[in-house]
Design an enzyme around this catalytic site. Structure first.
Site, PDB file in Angstrom:
ATOM      1  N   TYR A 139       0.848  -1.196   0.000  1.00  0.00           N
ATOM      2  CA  TYR A 139       0.000   0.000   0.000  1.00  0.00           C
ATOM      3  C   TYR A 139       0.886   1.251   0.000  1.00  0.00           C
ATOM      4  O   TYR A 139       1.686   1.460   0.921  1.00  0.00           O
ATOM      5  CB  TYR A 139      -0.939   0.037   1.208  1.00  0.00           C
ATOM      6  CG  TYR A 139      -1.896  -1.128   1.307  1.00  0.00           C
ATOM      7  CD1 TYR A 139      -2.202  -1.917   0.195  1.00  0.00           C
ATOM      8  CD2 TYR A 139      -2.523  -1.444   2.511  1.00  0.00           C
ATOM      9  CE1 TYR A 139      -3.081  -2.987   0.300  1.00  0.00           C
ATOM     10  CE2 TYR A 139      -3.414  -2.504   2.616  1.00  0.00           C
ATOM     11  CZ  TYR A 139      -3.679  -3.281   1.510  1.00  0.00           C
ATOM     12  OH  TYR A 139      -4.543  -4.344   1.616  1.00  0.00           O
ATOM     13  N   SER A 175     -12.885  -5.068   1.800  1.00  0.00           N
ATOM     14  CA  SER A 175     -13.823  -4.420   0.869  1.00  0.00           C
ATOM     15  C   SER A 175     -15.282  -4.744   1.208  1.00  0.00           C
ATOM     16  O   SER A 175     -16.081  -5.081   0.316  1.00  0.00           O
ATOM     17  CB  SER A 175     -13.522  -4.798  -0.585  1.00  0.00           C
ATOM     18  OG  SER A 175     -12.223  -4.421  -0.941  1.00  0.00           O
ATOM     19  N   PHE A 234     -18.860   1.053  -3.344  1.00  0.00           N
ATOM     20  CA  PHE A 234     -20.063   1.018  -4.182  1.00  0.00           C
ATOM     21  C   PHE A 234     -21.331   1.106  -3.331  1.00  0.00           C
ATOM     22  O   PHE A 234     -22.315   1.753  -3.716  1.00  0.00           O
ATOM     23  CB  PHE A 234     -20.067  -0.273  -5.010  1.00  0.00           C
ATOM     24  CG  PHE A 234     -21.275  -0.418  -5.910  1.00  0.00           C
ATOM     25  CD1 PHE A 234     -21.361   0.299  -7.091  1.00  0.00           C
ATOM     26  CD2 PHE A 234     -22.319  -1.266  -5.561  1.00  0.00           C
ATOM     27  CE1 PHE A 234     -22.468   0.182  -7.915  1.00  0.00           C
ATOM     28  CE2 PHE A 234     -23.436  -1.395  -6.384  1.00  0.00           C
ATOM     29  CZ  PHE A 234     -23.499  -0.671  -7.566  1.00  0.00           C
ATOM     30  N   GLY A 240     -23.611   3.819  -4.809  1.00  0.00           N
ATOM     31  CA  GLY A 240     -23.843   3.139  -6.080  1.00  0.00           C
ATOM     32  C   GLY A 240     -22.926   3.692  -7.158  1.00  0.00           C
ATOM     33  O   GLY A 240     -21.802   4.117  -6.884  1.00  0.00           O
TER      34      GLY A 240
HETATM   35  P1  ATR Z   1     -11.378  -1.109   0.355  1.00  0.00           P
HETATM   36  O1  ATR Z   1     -11.023  -1.209   1.778  1.00  0.00           O
HETATM   37  O2  ATR Z   1     -10.913  -2.224  -0.477  1.00  0.00           O
HETATM   38  O3  ATR Z   1     -11.022   0.218  -0.207  1.00  0.00           O
HETATM   39  P2  ATR Z   1     -14.233  -0.862   1.106  1.00  0.00           P
HETATM   40  O4  ATR Z   1     -13.877  -0.900   2.520  1.00  0.00           O
HETATM   41  O5  ATR Z   1     -15.325  -1.715   0.612  1.00  0.00           O
HETATM   42  O6  ATR Z   1     -12.972  -1.235   0.212  1.00  0.00           O
HETATM   43  O7  ATR Z   1     -14.573   0.617   0.658  1.00  0.00           O
HETATM   44  C1  ATR Z   1     -13.692   1.682   0.836  1.00  0.00           C
HETATM   45  C2  ATR Z   1     -14.215   2.861   0.076  1.00  0.00           C
HETATM   46  O8  ATR Z   1     -15.472   3.247   0.619  1.00  0.00           O
HETATM   47  C3  ATR Z   1     -13.321   4.065   0.130  1.00  0.00           C
HETATM   48  O9  ATR Z   1     -13.299   4.631  -1.148  1.00  0.00           O
HETATM   49  C4  ATR Z   1     -14.009   5.006   1.119  1.00  0.00           C
HETATM   50  O10 ATR Z   1     -13.843   6.346   0.733  1.00  0.00           O
HETATM   51  P3  ATR Z   1     -13.406   7.489   1.775  1.00  0.00           P
HETATM   52  O11 ATR Z   1     -11.960   7.318   1.989  1.00  0.00           O
HETATM   53  O12 ATR Z   1     -13.763   8.728   1.045  1.00  0.00           O
HETATM   54  O13 ATR Z   1     -14.237   7.271   3.016  1.00  0.00           O
HETATM   55  C5  ATR Z   1     -15.461   4.624   0.975  1.00  0.00           C
HETATM   56  N1  ATR Z   1     -16.205   4.728   2.247  1.00  0.00           N
HETATM   57  C6  ATR Z   1     -15.909   4.150   3.422  1.00  0.00           C
HETATM   58  N2  ATR Z   1     -16.865   4.397   4.332  1.00  0.00           N
HETATM   59  C7  ATR Z   1     -17.775   5.180   3.730  1.00  0.00           C
HETATM   60  C8  ATR Z   1     -18.990   5.782   4.146  1.00  0.00           C
HETATM   61  N3  ATR Z   1     -19.443   5.602   5.370  1.00  0.00           N
HETATM   62  N4  ATR Z   1     -19.667   6.545   3.246  1.00  0.00           N
HETATM   63  C9  ATR Z   1     -19.203   6.727   2.000  1.00  0.00           C
HETATM   64  N5  ATR Z   1     -18.062   6.161   1.535  1.00  0.00           N
HETATM   65  C10 ATR Z   1     -17.357   5.399   2.384  1.00  0.00           C
END
Ligand code: ATR
Length: 348
Positions: free
Chosen positions: A65, A212, A218, A222
């Site tokens: 990362y 994720s 998503f 969405g």
């Molecule tokens: P990963 O850990 O693989 O990135 P995830 O946990 O499913 O996947 O989703 C992470 C994503 O969701 C990030 O892009 C995060 O964006 P921010 O850094 O802007 O928060 C977004 N995310 C996490 N929590 C959120 C929430 N409560 N509302 C909107 N977006 C959120």
């Protein structure tokens, strides 16, 4: 509408090896320059410390990362104030990127050097949970785990984990040294692990760490998510986010959103609550770079779903509800994680 943050974040045991973690973890992948707009170190350090102060103590990173930068960031965040002592720190080795190509390494010399590098960047003496991030299909898994076992004996790591490993890879690894946790993608649109991998973890007493859990964001808004992604954001190339698949996938989001509205929570909280309701051997690690999103996510711990609501969600999130794979083809996943037999290994 938003369910409010849980007053205390409960603790769970990642099954038989005894590692206790907060019931929700924090994915730190997005905090360092990996893709998307750069984040400020002081902001990310404040977020990490806010998380720990809120009771989310299970922090997840990897040497890949930010190409080492995320571990350096975590190292800074853990300094002082007794933060390190409160945290269960997980990092990973095995996934590299060089000359425009992904590379996976699990040979003993690499494992040892990777561990030394992570310890130095994190500026700690011992890693609580050390995952093989991806499985090197050229190296029998017994050989990789054999080296990890030595690192446990030397006090450099406490617990061993696997990420994106098949059921048979998990079994072979566990026979060499008990595996504490398997990290896998598990969410309303990633349910392939339910057939074999999750039952195998449960049979062997291995904890499950769901990455994720928000479907890479998503389930927050969405397909609108795409509107705000930078050109170099890795989600731009993931099959599920391609225009030919998004219109179909949006129906899944709409249905989840409808149930969330009915329940008075956000769709992100509902998606997380669904993972929390899979059992107390499962710890989702949503990634975020924003304190307000973090606060919203711990609110998911107080969203209660009835068996009828779980069934309704499961019906919506069926195999044909999502179009497009989790990764671009050829990327290393549990589906291509089987390794040669130990008898084939010739140490160099
Ligand atoms: P990963 O850990 O693989 O990135 P995830 O946990 O499913 O996947 O989703 C992470 C994503 O969701 C990030 O892009 C995060 O964006 P921010 O850094 O802007 O928060 C977004 N995310 C996490 N929590 C959120 C929430 N409560 N509302 C909107 N977006 C959120």
């Amino acid at each position: 509408m938003t369910a409010t943050a849980a007053s205390t974040v409960r603790r769970i045991k990642l099954r038989s090896q005894g590692l206790e973690v907060s019931a929700q973890g924090l994915g730190c992948m997005g905090m360092s320059p990996f893709s998307g707009p750069p984040k400020s170190d002081p902001d990310m350090i404040a977020l990490i410390r806010h998380a720990v102060g809120s009771g989310v103590t299970f922090l997840d990173t990897s040497n890949i990362y930010g190409f080492n930068a995320d571990e350096i960031l975590l190292g800074k965040a853990l300094k002082g104030g007794g933060v390190r002592q409160k945290v269960e720190l997980a990092t990973k080795f095995g996934l590299g990127f060089a000359d425009g190509k992904w590379d996976v390494r699990g040979d003993p010399a690499y494992v040892r050097a990777a561990c030394e590098g992570s310890l130095k960047r994190l500026d700690i003496d011992c890693i609580d949970l050390y995952y093989q991030h991806r499985i090197d299909t050229r190296v029998p898994i017994e050989v990789t785990i054999g080296e990890l076992k030595k690192l446990v004996e030397e006090g450099k790591i406490k617990y061993i984990g696997l990420s994106e490993a098949s059921a048979s890879a998990i079994r072979r690894a566990h026979a060499v040294h008990p595996i504490t946790a398997v990290q896998l993608e598990w969410s309303l649109w990633s349910r392939d692990v339910e057939a074999e991998i999750i039952p195998t973890c449960r049979e062997l007493g291995i904890g499950i760490v769901a990455y994720s859990p928000l479907g890479r964001g998503f389930f927050s808004v969405g397909s609108k998510l795409l509107e705000n992604l930078s050109k170099d954001d890795f989600r731009q190339i993931l099959p599920r986010f391609q225009p030919e698949n998004l219109a179909h996938n949006e129906k899944l989001f709409d249905q989840v959103n409808e149930i969330a509205q009915r329940k008075g929570c956000t769709p992100s909280q509902l998606a997380l609550a669904w993972v929390h309701h899979q059992g107390d051997d499962v710890c989702p690690i949503p990634g975020t770079t924003k304190i307000e999103n973090f606060n919203q996510n711990i609110g998911a711990l107080s969203v209660k779903l009835t068996p009828e609501e779980m069934a309704e969600l499961e019906l919506i999130a069926s195999a044909d509800s999502v179009k497009g794979g989790r990764y671009q083809s050829g990327f290393s996943t549990w589906e291509n994680s089987d390794t040669p037999p130990l008898s084939s290994w010739k140490a160099s």
